[in-house]
Motif scaffolding. Structure first.
Motif: not given
Length: 820
Positions: A529-532, A556-570
């Protein structure tokens, strides 16, 4: 007409007004300007039409309307004292009217009467006040349209058609001497009911039950049903004319008797003074501004999230227009709000020109090019843009989920959501907020009561409290203003006051220091996760929204990294090295090892499968992967078959095949006909340039001062042309000129007359036909006549003009007192 002669008609009363007064009439009733009346007579006629009078009555406040209602039940004409008596009572009070109310009525009546006079609903001197005929017909009591006063017809109206014998029976029963004709009988009965002393003596002999019947009818409705054999109390009243028959089963309390029982008052509760807006709470103004700014920031974030949600092409449009219930629920879930609030944000973005239909064959909603320009603005400027659009919008999100007049459901972005009164109600509600001291939150019920006093016909007392449109619009305004950050903790913010009074620039300057500064960093955590810790700068926020999914919002906004989200960036064209560099540059904490492994693992598998158009094909250098896909029972619906050891063909389209394989756990990439990887970029779908929806006006717009001045001059000049005194034609002249008709003379006579007028500097009356064939009358002062043209000062247009002589149908000289 001499200045001391009382006006005999509305036209004469308007003609006696000054230019400022006429301009005030046209400003208050702009429908009278469409088109500009030719003269005062036409203006008076138009001011008396039913549609125009109804519109004028709808814009009166409660006391001005009560004054008009009192005039409608008063004799015509009515002196000022009689009108005052109908509103205050005749001094012999029944105990319900207080002295302070009577004093307030006495003080407020001149202002109410001035309003009615200014709007040409009342004319005449104070000793002969007249309500225009159409207004009297609308407000006077009738069986079909009961009066708001609750009064019934007069004795004369109720006994019309009654037999003379029955009238004489009523006189005898009431203790009056018989008369020789029905007219005098009606007059005698009316005189009895209007005589306080004799009427009191008559009622002293009434049975107690009869007085109870009168008490039920006195404040309206004045009609009651009776049986063929009425009870003794009803029979006693009917025999003495205190109840008069309307039909075989209906009786009515005559107006004169009701006024006696009411102590002479036309209204039970006169309201000369507007209800005060009470304060519900007093808060620190700075706390109010901070709370409003926080909500303004949330509003901007919500609209931005909505634009991102529909960035690649939003929901399809219903055949009847608008958004389906399913799509509204989906948007509400994505925005983490209720459906009514989601409808508000969607309508707000649409009204601000940020969303529109893309116009394609499979028509969808999508962001407009203007949304990109809006996103490039500073936060405070984005807020003022939204707030200004909300103030002017006639589209009403509160109606979503309701039904129209035909019982059809009203959908978000649908065609039936415009309510022309919405902008006026919003501004009026905020103006009432602004009248309170800074930091003061008004009490909602007193605010609604004030609005109903200001526009009583738009919120009839016969409807349930709060159910009329203006009250519902006001309640929606309170909620929407809080959502948008116009108000904070129930009170008007300083930036909203500036927006209303000084404009967008001042409002933005006041809001700017209250908004949080965008951050250029985030905090990565070991649980993927990442916290903004606050709002992010736009490039960082845009990239992060592609690389990770939002898990929670708040301070604060919490983001979660998933295989689907990383694939979306790729898929968007980023390489693994780009993602590692991005995270390292913007994280205040070291990049966690699990996140690095996730990016490398997804990148290693990304694009291993390639999908293109055959109908669709799957290409992979690893035959084992293709064998695995073919063996998977989830791929049966794709109808795959092997074309070559490294190629599979499918009858599904590439997009469906891509999504299906992703659902099966693979990381395929789409490729072009040349074999290149297709990159899916955010923001690829935009509508053509669209203009925001135009507000639906509530009647004609209020004219500006220049238009009013020109209209008054044209009406005055036309009136001069229509009423000016003209010389009688000399004996032997070719044509005669009946009053009010276009003059007709021969060309020779026309030329001679205008030449003589130019030499003597006199004024003449001409008939003129323009190039379109439209005929008009004009009063001109010729200056020069040459070459077939006459140059003259046109009193009708109030300017110097040149007219071809061949278009002048005739000319007549004015009498000496008609010059100018």
């Amino acid at each position: 007409m001499g200045t001391t002669t009382p006006p005999r008609t509305l036209a004469e009363a308007l003609r006696a007004r000054g230019d400022e007064s006429l301009a005030g009439l046209l400003r208050a009733r702009p429908d009278l300007l469409n088109p500009v009346p030719n003269d005062i007579t036409q203006l008076a006629t138009r001011a008396g039409t039913r549609a125009s009078v109804v519109r004028a009555l709808e814009h009166l406040d409660r006391f001005a309307l009560q004054t008009a209602e009192a005039l409608a039940v008063a004799p015509d004409p009515a002196p000022y004292d009689a009108l005052l008596s109908l509103l205050t009572g005749d001094g012999l009070d029944d105990g319900e009217q207080r002295d302070d109310v009577g004093a307030a009525i006495t003080a407020a009546l001149p202002g109410a009467l001035a309003t009615l006079r200014e709007q040409a609903l009342v004319w005449g001197e104070d000793d002969r006040l007249r309500l225009v005929r159409t207004a009297r017909e609308l407000l006077a009591p009738s069986p079909q349209h009961p009066s708001p006063t609750g009064l019934g017809p007069t004795v004369a109206e109720a006994t019309a058609g009654m037999s003379p014998g029955r009238l004489q029976e009523i006189l005898v029963a009431a203790g009056l001497p018989a008369t020789h004709d029905p007219v005098s009988a009606v007059a005698a009965l009316s005189a009895l009911f209007t005589d306080r002393t004799r009427m009191a003596e008559l009622l002293d002999t009434a049975p107690v039950e009869a007085l109870s019947v009168l008490d039920r009818l006195v404040w309206g409705p004045p009609y009651g049903e009776v049986t063929p054999n009425p009870t003794p109390p009803v029979k006693w009243l009917r025999d003495r004319g205190l109840l008069l028959p309307v039909s075989t089963r209906t009786v009515v309390l005559p107006r004169e008797a009701a006024l006696h029982l009411r102590a002479g008052r036309a209204h039970r509760v006169p309201e000369p003074v507007p209800p005060a807006v009470a304060a519900a709470a007093e808060r620190d103004p700075q706390a109010v501004d901070r709370a409003a700014a926080g909500q303004a920031f949330t509003a901007l974030s919500t609209v931005e999230e909505l634009l991102k949600l529909w960035d690649g092409g939003g929901p399809t449009i219903l055949r009847a227009g608008g958004l389906s219930v399913r799509e509204l629920k989906r948007a509400a879930t994505a925005l983490d709000v209720s459906e009514p609030i989601a409808a508000f944000w969607i309508e707000l973005a649409y009204g601000a020109g940020l969303l529109a239909s893309d116009g394609e064959s499979d028509e969808r909603y999508a962001p407009t090019p203007a949304s990109d320009e809006w996103l490039d603005l500073s936060a405070e400027d984005r807020w003022t843009h939204l707030a200004t659009a909300w103030l002017a919008a006639t589209r009403t999100a509160g109606l979503v989920g309701g039904q129209d007049a035909k019982g059809r459901a009203l959908s978000a972005l649908g065609p039936e959501l415009d309510r022309s009164a919405a902008p006026d109600v919003r501004r009026r509600v905020l103006a009432l907020f602004a009248e309170l001291p800074p930091g003061t939150a008004p009490e909602a019920e007193t605010l609604l009561r004030r609005l109903r006093w200001e526009r009583p016909l738009r919120g009839s007392a016969s409807t349930a409290e709060g159910s009329d449109l203006r009250s519902r619009l006001a309640l929606w305004t309170l909620n929407e203003a809080e959502l948008l950050g116009i108000t904070g903790r129930g009170a008007l913010s300083a930036q909203a006051r500036a927006l209303l009074d000084e404009g967008e620039g001042t409002a933005a300057a006041l809001l700017s220091p209250l908004l949080p500064e965008p951050l250029d960093h985030l905090l990565l955590q070991a649980d993927l996760t990442a916290v903004a810790p606050g709002p992010l700068e736009r490039p960082l926020a845009d990239m992060l929204s592609v690389l990770a999914d939002v898990e929670s919002k708040g301070g604060a906004t919490v983001y979660r990294f998933t295989p689907g989200s990383v694939r979306r960036a790729l898929d968007a064209g980023q390489a693994a090295a780009d993602l590692h560099a991005f995270l390292a540059a913007h994280s205040r904490t070291p990049v966690p090892q699990p996140l690095s492994y996730l990016i490398d693992d997804v990148a290693r598998r990304h694009g291993h499968l390639r999908i293109g158009a055959a109908a669709a094909y799957v290409r992979c250098d690893d035959e084992a992967v293709l064998n695995e896909i073919l063996a998977d029972r989830r791929s049966v619906g794709l109808r795959l078959r092997r074309l070559a050891p490294t190629v599979l063909a499918s009858q599904a389209d590439p997009g469906s095949l891509l999504e299906a394989l992703r659902d099966m756990g693979y990381a395929p990439a789409a490729e072009s006909a040349e074999g290149d990887v297709l990159i899916t970029r955010a923001g690829a779908r935009r509508t053509p340039p669209r203009t925001p929806p135009a507000p639906v006006p509530e009647g004609p717009p209020v004219p500006d001062d220049s238009l009013l001045g020109a209209a008054v001059r044209a009406i005055r000049a036309g009136d001069t042309a229509a009423t000016v005194a003209r010389k009688e034609p000399q004996e032997g002249a070719t044509g005669s000129t009946p009053s009010g008709t276009l003059p007709r003379t021969t060309p020779a006579e026309t030329l001679a007359t205008v030449q003589a007028a130019a030499m003597t500097g006199s004024t003449v009356w001409i008939g003129y036909v323009n190039a379109d064939g439209a005929a008009s009358q004009r009063v001109i002062a010729p200056v020069r006549v040459e070459g077939g043209f006459v140059t003259a000062y046109d009193h009708t247009a109030d300017e110097v003009r040149t007219y071809p002589l061949h278009r002048i149908t005739g000319v007549a000289e004015l009498a000496e007192d008609g010059k100018g």
